[in-house]
Write a protein that holds these residues in place. Sequence first.
Motif, PDB file in Angstrom:
ATOM      1  N   GLN A 120      -9.027 -33.893 -21.356  1.00  0.00           N
ATOM      2  CA  GLN A 120      -8.060 -32.848 -21.692  1.00  0.00           C
ATOM      3  C   GLN A 120      -8.734 -31.550 -22.110  1.00  0.00           C
ATOM      4  O   GLN A 120      -8.212 -30.459 -21.879  1.00  0.00           O
ATOM      5  CB  GLN A 120      -7.134 -33.336 -22.824  1.00  0.00           C
ATOM      6  N   ASN A 121      -9.894 -31.645 -22.739  1.00  0.00           N
ATOM      7  CA  ASN A 121     -10.586 -30.454 -23.242  1.00  0.00           C
ATOM      8  C   ASN A 121     -11.622 -29.895 -22.265  1.00  0.00           C
ATOM      9  O   ASN A 121     -12.342 -28.964 -22.595  1.00  0.00           O
ATOM     10  CB  ASN A 121     -11.277 -30.780 -24.579  1.00  0.00           C
ATOM     11  N   SER A 122     -11.689 -30.454 -21.073  1.00  0.00           N
ATOM     12  CA  SER A 122     -12.666 -29.986 -20.090  1.00  0.00           C
ATOM     13  C   SER A 122     -12.163 -28.726 -19.413  1.00  0.00           C
ATOM     14  O   SER A 122     -10.993 -28.341 -19.519  1.00  0.00           O
ATOM     15  CB  SER A 122     -12.900 -31.070 -19.037  1.00  0.00           C
ATOM     16  N   ALA A 123     -13.075 -28.068 -18.684  1.00  0.00           N
ATOM     17  CA  ALA A 123     -12.691 -26.868 -17.936  1.00  0.00           C
ATOM     18  C   ALA A 123     -11.617 -27.201 -16.903  1.00  0.00           C
ATOM     19  O   ALA A 123     -10.689 -26.424 -16.683  1.00  0.00           O
ATOM     20  CB  ALA A 123     -13.923 -26.274 -17.259  1.00  0.00           C
ATOM     21  N   TYR A 124     -11.747 -28.374 -16.274  1.00  0.00           N
ATOM     22  CA  TYR A 124     -10.740 -28.772 -15.289  1.00  0.00           C
ATOM     23  C   TYR A 124      -9.385 -28.960 -15.963  1.00  0.00           C
ATOM     24  O   TYR A 124      -8.345 -28.558 -15.429  1.00  0.00           O
ATOM     25  CB  TYR A 124     -11.156 -30.068 -14.589  1.00  0.00           C
ATOM     26  N   GLY A 125      -9.391 -29.559 -17.151  1.00  0.00           N
ATOM     27  CA  GLY A 125      -8.143 -29.743 -17.890  1.00  0.00           C
ATOM     28  C   GLY A 125      -7.485 -28.417 -18.222  1.00  0.00           C
ATOM     29  O   GLY A 125      -6.252 -28.284 -18.138  1.00  0.00           O
TER      30      GLY A 125
END
Length: 288
Positions: free
Chosen positions: A37-42
Amino acid sequence: MAELLLLLLLLTVTISYSAADPDTFIFAGCSQFKYDQNSAYGLNVNSALSSLANAASSSTFGKFTSSAASPSSPVYGLFQCRGDISVPDCTSCVRSAISQLSPICLSSAGATIQLDACMIRYGNDSFLGKQDTNLLYKKCSPIPNNGYNADLTAMRDNALGSLVASGGTGGTYRNGAAGYVQAAAQCVGDISAKDCSDCISSAVGQVKAVCGFAVSGDVYLGKCFAKYYSTASSSSSSTYTPSSYNRPNNNGNESGKTVAIIIGLMVGIALLIIFLSFVRRNGNNGKS
């Protein structure tokens, strides 16, 4: 990341076609890949969904590529509403679709949800503008007790045939009618006019094949849908049954439903017995 393979979750409901609510859930598909959830993709997923919701307030179709958080992890997304609904209803449907999708496909790297009046899709594979005639979902009404109806079948074929003959551009909503049978079809607005016509031709062929002599039927392919229904009083109240398409171990599911119903009844009876015992006990205490 490799191209996402959507796993259809056939979380269906039995509904009357003519009385379906625009926000009624039809089906959803979630990729097997998950993201943080906290990734760049998220962050790009959240941005894409927000853009879809905002665009639905002024249009019935929109597509976006979200890469602000990380250009190397883009998210492609689109939404489309059925061509016979208003923009305000489209706005409501798209927002409902997003809210329903979140718990179903939590942290899925790609997902699709189809409501009665709209659909949204996002993923990391560049599906925008690409043809897709794979069957995603079907639903057919029960076949009448008298079985084959030559008049109904002829009207259905003529109504569906008019959808193919009407042509139009990608995203165009098409209507057809013959006798007391109505039909409709629509492509996702990101494909060409030729791809749209090819997709609808495929959808019409498949809805006739999979629904046989049913008085009503829908099929959803990757980039279009086709449907028909009878307006005759004898069949307009017919309800769809959940599709068994791509559902593993369908017999086991039905058995599970039966067991769940029996358990529910047993629990209800047990609670009723406890309640009656409580009432009787209080009544006896009052007499003493």
